[in-house]
Design a protein around this motif. Structure first.
Motif, PDB file in Angstrom:
ATOM      1  N   GLU A   1       0.823  -1.210   0.000  1.00 12.82           N
ATOM      2  CA  GLU A   1       0.000   0.000   0.000  1.00 12.82           C
ATOM      3  C   GLU A   1       0.859   1.263   0.000  1.00 12.82           C
ATOM      4  N   ASP A   2       2.032   1.190   0.626  1.00 13.36           N
ATOM      5  CA  ASP A   2       2.914   2.354   0.733  1.00 13.36           C
ATOM      6  C   ASP A   2       4.118   2.259  -0.210  1.00 13.36           C
ATOM      7  N   TRP A   3       3.949   1.603  -1.359  1.00 11.02           N
ATOM      8  CA  TRP A   3       5.079   1.356  -2.251  1.00 11.02           C
ATOM      9  C   TRP A   3       5.771   2.631  -2.705  1.00 11.02           C
ATOM     10  N   ASP A   4       5.029   3.758  -2.773  1.00 10.29           N
ATOM     11  CA  ASP A   4       5.623   5.011  -3.235  1.00 10.29           C
ATOM     12  C   ASP A   4       5.703   6.059  -2.131  1.00 10.29           C
ATOM     13  N   ALA A   5       5.640   5.625  -0.876  1.00  3.87           N
ATOM     14  CA  ALA A   5       5.640   6.571   0.243  1.00  3.87           C
ATOM     15  C   ALA A   5       7.029   7.143   0.514  1.00  3.87           C
ATOM     16  N   LEU A   6       8.074   6.377   0.225  1.00  3.00           N
ATOM     17  CA  LEU A   6       9.444   6.805   0.491  1.00  3.00           C
ATOM     18  C   LEU A   6      10.139   7.239  -0.793  1.00  3.00           C
ATOM     19  N   PRO A   7      11.269   7.957  -0.678  1.00  2.12           N
ATOM     20  CA  PRO A   7      11.977   8.415  -1.878  1.00  2.12           C
ATOM     21  C   PRO A   7      12.377   7.275  -2.822  1.00  2.12           C
ATOM     22  N   VAL A   8      12.771   6.131  -2.261  1.00  3.58           N
ATOM     23  CA  VAL A   8      13.079   4.963  -3.096  1.00  3.58           C
ATOM     24  C   VAL A   8      11.803   4.127  -3.198  1.00  3.58           C
ATOM     25  N   LYS A   9      11.242   4.037  -4.399  1.00  2.23           N
ATOM     26  CA  LYS A   9       9.963   3.363  -4.604  1.00  2.23           C
ATOM     27  C   LYS A   9      10.142   1.839  -4.572  1.00  2.23           C
TER      28      LYS A   9
ATOM     29  N   CYS B   1      21.903 -10.335   0.605  1.00  4.32           N
ATOM     30  CA  CYS B   1      23.135  -9.966  -0.115  1.00  4.32           C
ATOM     31  C   CYS B   1      23.910  -8.874   0.631  1.00  4.32           C
ATOM     32  N   GLY B   2      25.164  -9.164   0.984  1.00  4.63           N
ATOM     33  CA  GLY B   2      26.000  -8.204   1.704  1.00  4.63           C
ATOM     34  C   GLY B   2      26.290  -6.947   0.904  1.00  4.63           C
ATOM     35  N   HIS B   3      26.585  -7.093  -0.387  1.00  9.38           N
ATOM     36  CA  HIS B   3      26.863  -5.927  -1.232  1.00  9.38           C
ATOM     37  C   HIS B   3      25.621  -5.043  -1.366  1.00  9.38           C
ATOM     38  N   CYS B   4      24.447  -5.672  -1.403  1.00 13.45           N
ATOM     39  CA  CYS B   4      23.192  -4.900  -1.469  1.00 13.45           C
ATOM     40  C   CYS B   4      23.033  -4.051  -0.211  1.00 13.45           C
ATOM     41  N   LYS B   5      23.347  -4.631   0.946  1.00 14.23           N
ATOM     42  CA  LYS B   5      23.224  -3.898   2.204  1.00 14.23           C
ATOM     43  C   LYS B   5      24.185  -2.727   2.248  1.00 14.23           C
ATOM     44  N   GLN B   6      25.377  -2.893   1.676  1.00 10.33           N
ATOM     45  CA  GLN B   6      26.349  -1.800   1.648  1.00 10.33           C
ATOM     46  C   GLN B   6      25.890  -0.661   0.748  1.00 10.33           C
ATOM     47  N   LEU B   7      25.083  -1.001  -0.249  1.00 10.82           N
ATOM     48  CA  LEU B   7      24.603   0.011  -1.182  1.00 10.82           C
ATOM     49  C   LEU B   7      23.439   0.832  -0.631  1.00 10.82           C
ATOM     50  N   VAL B   8      22.762   0.340   0.409  1.00  9.79           N
ATOM     51  CA  VAL B   8      21.539   0.977   0.919  1.00  9.79           C
ATOM     52  C   VAL B   8      21.704   2.460   1.232  1.00  9.79           C
ATOM     53  N   PRO B   9      22.710   2.884   2.034  1.00 13.96           N
ATOM     54  CA  PRO B   9      22.787   4.313   2.360  1.00 13.96           C
ATOM     55  C   PRO B   9      23.027   5.197   1.141  1.00 13.96           C
ATOM     56  N   ILE B  10      23.832   4.731   0.190  1.00 10.71           N
ATOM     57  CA  ILE B  10      24.090   5.510  -1.028  1.00 10.71           C
ATOM     58  C   ILE B  10      22.819   5.620  -1.855  1.00 10.71           C
ATOM     59  N   TYR B  11      22.103   4.515  -1.974  1.00  3.91           N
ATOM     60  CA  TYR B  11      20.898   4.487  -2.802  1.00  3.91           C
ATOM     61  C   TYR B  11      19.782   5.314  -2.153  1.00  3.91           C
ATOM     62  N   ASP B  12      19.702   5.262  -0.817  1.00  2.00           N
ATOM     63  CA  ASP B  12      18.708   6.081  -0.120  1.00  2.00           C
ATOM     64  C   ASP B  12      18.997   7.568  -0.313  1.00  2.00           C
TER      65      ASP B  12
ATOM     66  N   SER C   1      10.499  13.806 -13.405  1.00  2.00           N
ATOM     67  CA  SER C   1      10.651  12.770 -14.435  1.00  2.00           C
ATOM     68  C   SER C   1      11.722  11.727 -14.111  1.00  2.00           C
ATOM     69  N   ILE C   2      12.208  11.698 -12.871  1.00  2.00           N
ATOM     70  CA  ILE C   2      13.207  10.697 -12.472  1.00  2.00           C
ATOM     71  C   ILE C   2      12.663   9.899 -11.288  1.00  2.00           C
ATOM     72  N   VAL C   3      12.722   8.583 -11.403  1.00  2.00           N
ATOM     73  CA  VAL C   3      12.250   7.688 -10.346  1.00  2.00           C
ATOM     74  C   VAL C   3      13.406   6.791  -9.908  1.00  2.00           C
ATOM     75  N   ILE C   4      13.633   6.723  -8.618  1.00  2.00           N
ATOM     76  CA  ILE C   4      14.618   5.807  -8.039  1.00  2.00           C
ATOM     77  C   ILE C   4      13.826   4.681  -7.372  1.00  2.00           C
ATOM     78  N   ALA C   5      14.079   3.445  -7.775  1.00  2.00           N
ATOM     79  CA  ALA C   5      13.265   2.326  -7.300  1.00  2.00           C
ATOM     80  C   ALA C   5      14.125   1.102  -6.993  1.00  2.00           C
ATOM     81  N   LYS C   6      13.526   0.159  -6.287  1.00  2.00           N
ATOM     82  CA  LYS C   6      14.216  -1.091  -5.964  1.00  2.00           C
ATOM     83  C   LYS C   6      13.215  -2.233  -5.992  1.00  2.00           C
TER      84      LYS C   6
END
Length: 382
Positions: free
Chosen positions: A272-280, A307-318, A329-334
């Motif tokens: 329900e909240d898929w688009d509530a945060l900056p990373v969709k 995935c360890g590398h995925c966890k390391q990417l979280v702060p940068i991606y957020d 016109s730009i969407v950041i998603a995961k």
């Protein structure tokens, strides 16, 4: 790497003999590799003269091929030697002993598969002319039991073989239904021998957690059939029935072979909240709507929760999501790719980043090199 990569390819390259590179598709234990090297650098066939020698090899490897050739330079003998050299993970025996030929019921120029599979025929004769094609087909059809249990030991043979279509049944070996389901599955497997490899995955074994996750199967689901085809990725097919009877399983296999099934794609429900945060948050069911919006440039991270590398990417991606949260016109998603799949988007490892540029047609995908530098992603999006 992902389980999908392990299923599709697990080769090791080596040079030997004439300097040509050969891919290794055998087992991952040192005896398997040593055996492979011996085969590639010397006579690929082991000469045997008595039944005890054959029995020793079969006891060790569970499957061996015995060829009877008084003249190995004959057309059939040369084909046998070449196939032995080219085939990984199979023991090829050869004899010119008349007594041993009589013991195994073969004449000069004959070939027999010798196996110790439970509830299976222990000796299978090759009918017809001995050619490379006939030998390869014969081995593919007989080197595994009619139903083989998935394990670290059997995985290279299952997924590295010539047959790329596999019929899997997921079942808990300790359940009340397992014995009857497996009896039915073995019966059905006889009709698809040489076309599908039939595989039993024990959902009660902790070691099988990764393959269950890959297929979106949980132990509580009970007995579940799937069919897969290995190509660049893994195409999955699911049935429209729940009753595991012979008629249903046979029809499922035949419909696949006839090309009548559509690929099965896993998807969670749309949060329900898929688009509530900056990373969709994307799942299979909303992927196309968001990613293929012609007015949006969309960057998607395909990740796995473990995935360890995925966890390391979280702060940068957020941080990246925060920067573009108000951009028109730009969407950041995961998307969690262990629980969701999308047709025509192949994810072979984690994390995978793909950029989908805006446009009226289905967008071209650009795969990105993962980095911890936020500026690299900003440069792309600008």
């Amino acid at each position: 790497i992902s389980l999908g990569e392990e299923l599709v390819s697990s080769g090791i390259n080596a040079e030997y003999g004439d300097g040509n590179e050969k891919e290794y598709n055998g087992g991952r234990k040192s005896p398997d590799i040593v055996s492979w090297l011996k085969k590639k650098t010397g006579d690929p066939c082991m000469v045997v003269t008595d039944k005890a020698a054959v029995d020793t090899e079969v006891e060790s490897s569970h499957f061996a091929v015995l060829g009877a050739f008084t003249d190995r330079s004959s057309t059939a003998g040369a084909a046998y030697t070449q196939v032995a050299s080219d085939t990984d993970g199979v023991v090829f025996l050869v004899t010119n002993s008349a007594d041993l030929m009589a013991e195994f019921g073969i004449a000069d120029g004959g070939v027999v598969a010798v196996r110790d599979f439970a509830d299976e025929e222990h000796r299978v004769l090759l009918d017809g002319e001995v050619t490379s094609e006939a030998l390869n087909n014969f081995i593919a059809s007989n080197r595994l039991p009619s139903v083989v249990e998935f394990s670290d030991e059997t995985a290279p043979t299952i997924f590295g073989g010539e047959i790329k279509s596999h019929f899997l049944v997921f079942s808990d070996s300790s359940s009340e239904t397992n014995k009857a389901v497996m009896a039915t599955f073995r019966k059905v497997s006889k009709s698809v021998a040489g076309k599908l490899i039939c595989v039993f995955v024990d959902t009660g074994k902790a070691d099988n957690g990764r393959i269950l996750e890959f297929f979106g199967i949980k132990k509580e689901m009970g007995d579940v059939p799937r069919i897969i085809h290995l190509s660049e990725g893994v195409d999955k097919y699911a049935p429209d029935f729940t009753e595991m009877n012979e008629e249903n399983l046979s029809a499922f296999a035949q419909n696949y072979l006839d090309g009548k099934l559509k690929k099965h794609l896993n998807s969670e429900e749309i949060p329900e909240d898929w688009d509530a945060l900056p990373v969709k948050v994307l799942v299979g069911k909303n992927f196309e709507q968001v990613v293929y919006d012609p007015t949006k440039d969309v960057l998607v991270e395909f990740y796995a929760p473990w995935c360890g590398h995925c966890k390391q990417l979280v702060p940068i991606y957020d941080e990246l999501g925060e920067k573009y949260k108000d951009h028109p016109s730009i969407v950041i998603a995961k998307m969690d790719s262990t629980a969701n799949e999308v047709d025509d988007v192949n994810v072979r490892g984690f994390p995978t980043l793909k950029f989908f540029p805006k446009g009226d047609e289905k967008k071209l995908v650009r795969m990105l090199q993962c980095t911890r530098e936020e500026k690299s992603y900003i440069e792309l999006l600008q």
